[in-house]
Design a protein around this motif. Structure first.
Motif, PDB file in Angstrom:
ATOM      1  N   THR A  51      75.661  59.631  14.247  1.00  0.00           N
ATOM      2  CA  THR A  51      75.760  58.205  13.977  1.00  0.00           C
ATOM      3  C   THR A  51      76.645  57.930  12.762  1.00  0.00           C
ATOM      4  O   THR A  51      77.004  58.839  12.008  1.00  0.00           O
ATOM      5  CB  THR A  51      74.378  57.588  13.730  1.00  0.00           C
ATOM      6  OG1 THR A  51      73.866  58.023  12.467  1.00  0.00           O
ATOM      7  CG2 THR A  51      73.406  57.983  14.828  1.00  0.00           C
ATOM      8  N   GLY A  52      76.971  56.649  12.587  1.00  0.00           N
ATOM      9  CA  GLY A  52      77.734  56.206  11.428  1.00  0.00           C
ATOM     10  C   GLY A  52      76.892  55.310  10.545  1.00  0.00           C
ATOM     11  O   GLY A  52      76.124  55.762   9.712  1.00  0.00           O
ATOM     12  N   ARG A  53      76.987  53.994  10.770  1.00  0.00           N
ATOM     13  CA  ARG A  53      76.202  53.022   9.993  1.00  0.00           C
ATOM     14  C   ARG A  53      74.793  52.825  10.566  1.00  0.00           C
ATOM     15  O   ARG A  53      73.954  52.221   9.900  1.00  0.00           O
ATOM     16  CB  ARG A  53      76.930  51.683   9.956  1.00  0.00           C
ATOM     17  CG  ARG A  53      78.328  51.759   9.353  1.00  0.00           C
ATOM     18  CD  ARG A  53      78.291  52.107   7.882  1.00  0.00           C
ATOM     19  NE  ARG A  53      79.630  52.147   7.311  1.00  0.00           N
ATOM     20  CZ  ARG A  53      79.888  52.445   6.043  1.00  0.00           C
ATOM     21  NH1 ARG A  53      78.892  52.738   5.212  1.00  0.00           N
ATOM     22  NH2 ARG A  53      81.128  52.465   5.597  1.00  0.00           N
ATOM     23  N   ASP A  54      74.555  53.311  11.761  1.00  0.00           N
ATOM     24  CA  ASP A  54      73.215  53.255  12.344  1.00  0.00           C
ATOM     25  C   ASP A  54      72.382  54.380  11.734  1.00  0.00           C
ATOM     26  O   ASP A  54      72.204  55.452  12.311  1.00  0.00           O
ATOM     27  CB  ASP A  54      73.304  53.400  13.868  1.00  0.00           C
ATOM     28  CG  ASP A  54      71.937  53.474  14.529  1.00  0.00           C
ATOM     29  OD1 ASP A  54      70.947  53.065  13.891  1.00  0.00           O
ATOM     30  OD2 ASP A  54      71.870  53.957  15.686  1.00  0.00           O
ATOM     31  N   HIS A  55      71.874  54.110  10.553  1.00  0.00           N
ATOM     32  CA  HIS A  55      71.259  55.162   9.738  1.00  0.00           C
ATOM     33  C   HIS A  55      70.445  54.479   8.637  1.00  0.00           C
ATOM     34  O   HIS A  55      70.824  53.399   8.167  1.00  0.00           O
ATOM     35  CB  HIS A  55      72.371  56.035   9.132  1.00  0.00           C
ATOM     36  CG  HIS A  55      71.899  57.207   8.370  1.00  0.00           C
ATOM     37  ND1 HIS A  55      71.580  57.134   7.032  1.00  0.00           N
ATOM     38  CD2 HIS A  55      71.685  58.496   8.736  1.00  0.00           C
ATOM     39  CE1 HIS A  55      71.198  58.327   6.617  1.00  0.00           C
ATOM     40  NE2 HIS A  55      71.227  59.167   7.632  1.00  0.00           N
ATOM     41  N   ARG A 111      72.788  53.945   6.022  1.00  0.00           N
ATOM     42  CA  ARG A 111      74.092  53.492   6.513  1.00  0.00           C
ATOM     43  C   ARG A 111      75.175  54.563   6.370  1.00  0.00           C
ATOM     44  O   ARG A 111      76.352  54.243   6.219  1.00  0.00           O
ATOM     45  CB  ARG A 111      74.555  52.204   5.809  1.00  0.00           C
ATOM     46  CG  ARG A 111      73.606  51.045   5.896  1.00  0.00           C
ATOM     47  CD  ARG A 111      73.433  50.559   7.335  1.00  0.00           C
ATOM     48  NE  ARG A 111      72.814  49.247   7.370  1.00  0.00           N
ATOM     49  CZ  ARG A 111      71.511  49.025   7.364  1.00  0.00           C
ATOM     50  NH1 ARG A 111      70.684  50.071   7.341  1.00  0.00           N
ATOM     51  NH2 ARG A 111      71.014  47.806   7.391  1.00  0.00           N
ATOM     52  N   ALA A 112      74.782  55.838   6.452  1.00  0.00           N
ATOM     53  CA  ALA A 112      75.773  56.914   6.302  1.00  0.00           C
ATOM     54  C   ALA A 112      75.326  58.143   7.088  1.00  0.00           C
ATOM     55  O   ALA A 112      74.861  59.119   6.535  1.00  0.00           O
ATOM     56  CB  ALA A 112      75.980  57.267   4.834  1.00  0.00           C
ATOM     57  N   GLY A 113      75.483  58.061   8.424  1.00  0.00           N
ATOM     58  CA  GLY A 113      75.115  59.168   9.283  1.00  0.00           C
ATOM     59  C   GLY A 113      76.156  60.271   9.307  1.00  0.00           C
ATOM     60  O   GLY A 113      77.171  60.233   8.597  1.00  0.00           O
ATOM     61  N   LEU A 114      75.916  61.262  10.161  1.00  0.00           N
ATOM     62  CA  LEU A 114      76.743  62.465  10.180  1.00  0.00           C
ATOM     63  C   LEU A 114      78.194  62.169  10.546  1.00  0.00           C
ATOM     64  O   LEU A 114      79.107  62.827  10.033  1.00  0.00           O
ATOM     65  CB  LEU A 114      76.147  63.475  11.161  1.00  0.00           C
ATOM     66  CG  LEU A 114      76.857  64.819  11.287  1.00  0.00           C
ATOM     67  CD1 LEU A 114      76.933  65.534   9.938  1.00  0.00           C
ATOM     68  CD2 LEU A 114      76.152  65.704  12.314  1.00  0.00           C
TER      69      LEU A 114
END
Length: 222
Positions: free
Chosen positions: A112-116, A119-122
């Motif tokens: 994920t990106g901002r879905d975290h 707001r800082a996924g892999l």
């Protein structure tokens, strides 16, 4: 940037990445799209452990054909914890992508990106480490929510955390579950969806990710 080795270090790094404002990436007319995948032993269950055997593969696609491939056996750096996937996979993903030739213009990965929660996924983290535009593609959201799109190829619907849109449902084939497209490092929602849509080759999964997954599984063996 080095990969954090502990949960507090990773959480701190994620907070910093969430505030970062790198220059946006504009796709070139001819774009090399990479995909990276890590698989584990077939009989692995639960959250796994540090030291689990793992097999990483990365490919580069140009006009539908594979023009670069790299295979790296390795090990997981930690067990799996939602929101902390970088602890488990980050070093191996970086290793296999850095060995890839030619280097892609943009990289797809299962993250994920901002879905975290921070707001800082892999997908965001790996792109920052590699200094490479990234797009995450997952089967389901991590924390965001939103209604599925219509059962028509190309249909989209937004995914939100509170008032903020952080990802997009994208229907790639009728009659199958839609994918979640996540903007990562230096990519926005529009660019992320465009990159994924250009790589579908009539399948549910974008071709760079499908080929990387296939290569990792072949490396692992039966």
């Amino acid at each position: 940037m080095n990969w954090p080795a502990t949960e507090p270090e990773l959480v701190s790094t994620q907070h910093a990445l969430a505030q970062a404002t790198p220059p946006p990436w504009t796709p070139p007319d001819t774009c090399l799209v990479g995909g990276v995948w890590v698989c584990f032993p077939r009989d692995l269950s639960g959250t796994g452990s540090a030291g689990d055997r793992a097999w990483g593969a990365a490919v580069v696609i140009d006009h539908g054909g594979v023009v670069g491939r790299c295979l790296v056996p390795g090990h997981a750096s930690a067990s799996y914890v939602p929101g902390l996937l970088a602890l488990r996979l980050g070093p191996l993903l970086e290793d296999v992508v850095r060995r890839l030739e030619p280097q892609p213009d943009v990289l797809l990965l299962d993250g994920t990106g901002r879905d975290h929660p921070r707001r800082a996924g892999l997908a965001l983290h790996l792109g920052a480490v590699l200094d490479l535009p990234t797009v995450g593609v997952t089967h389901r959201p991590l924390t965001a929510s939103g209604e599925w799109p219509a059962d028509v190829p190309g249909a989209m619907s937004p995914l939100f955390i509170g008032p903020d849109q952080v990802a997009m449902w994208l229907r790639t084939r009728p009659g199958t579950r839609p994918l979640v497209v996540h903007p990562g490092w230096r990519t926005d929602l529009t660019t992320a969806v465009a990159v994924v849509s250009r790589c579908l080759a009539g399948r549910r999964t974008p071709e760079p990710l499908r080929r990387a997954r296939q290569a990792a599984r072949l490396l692992r063996g039966p």
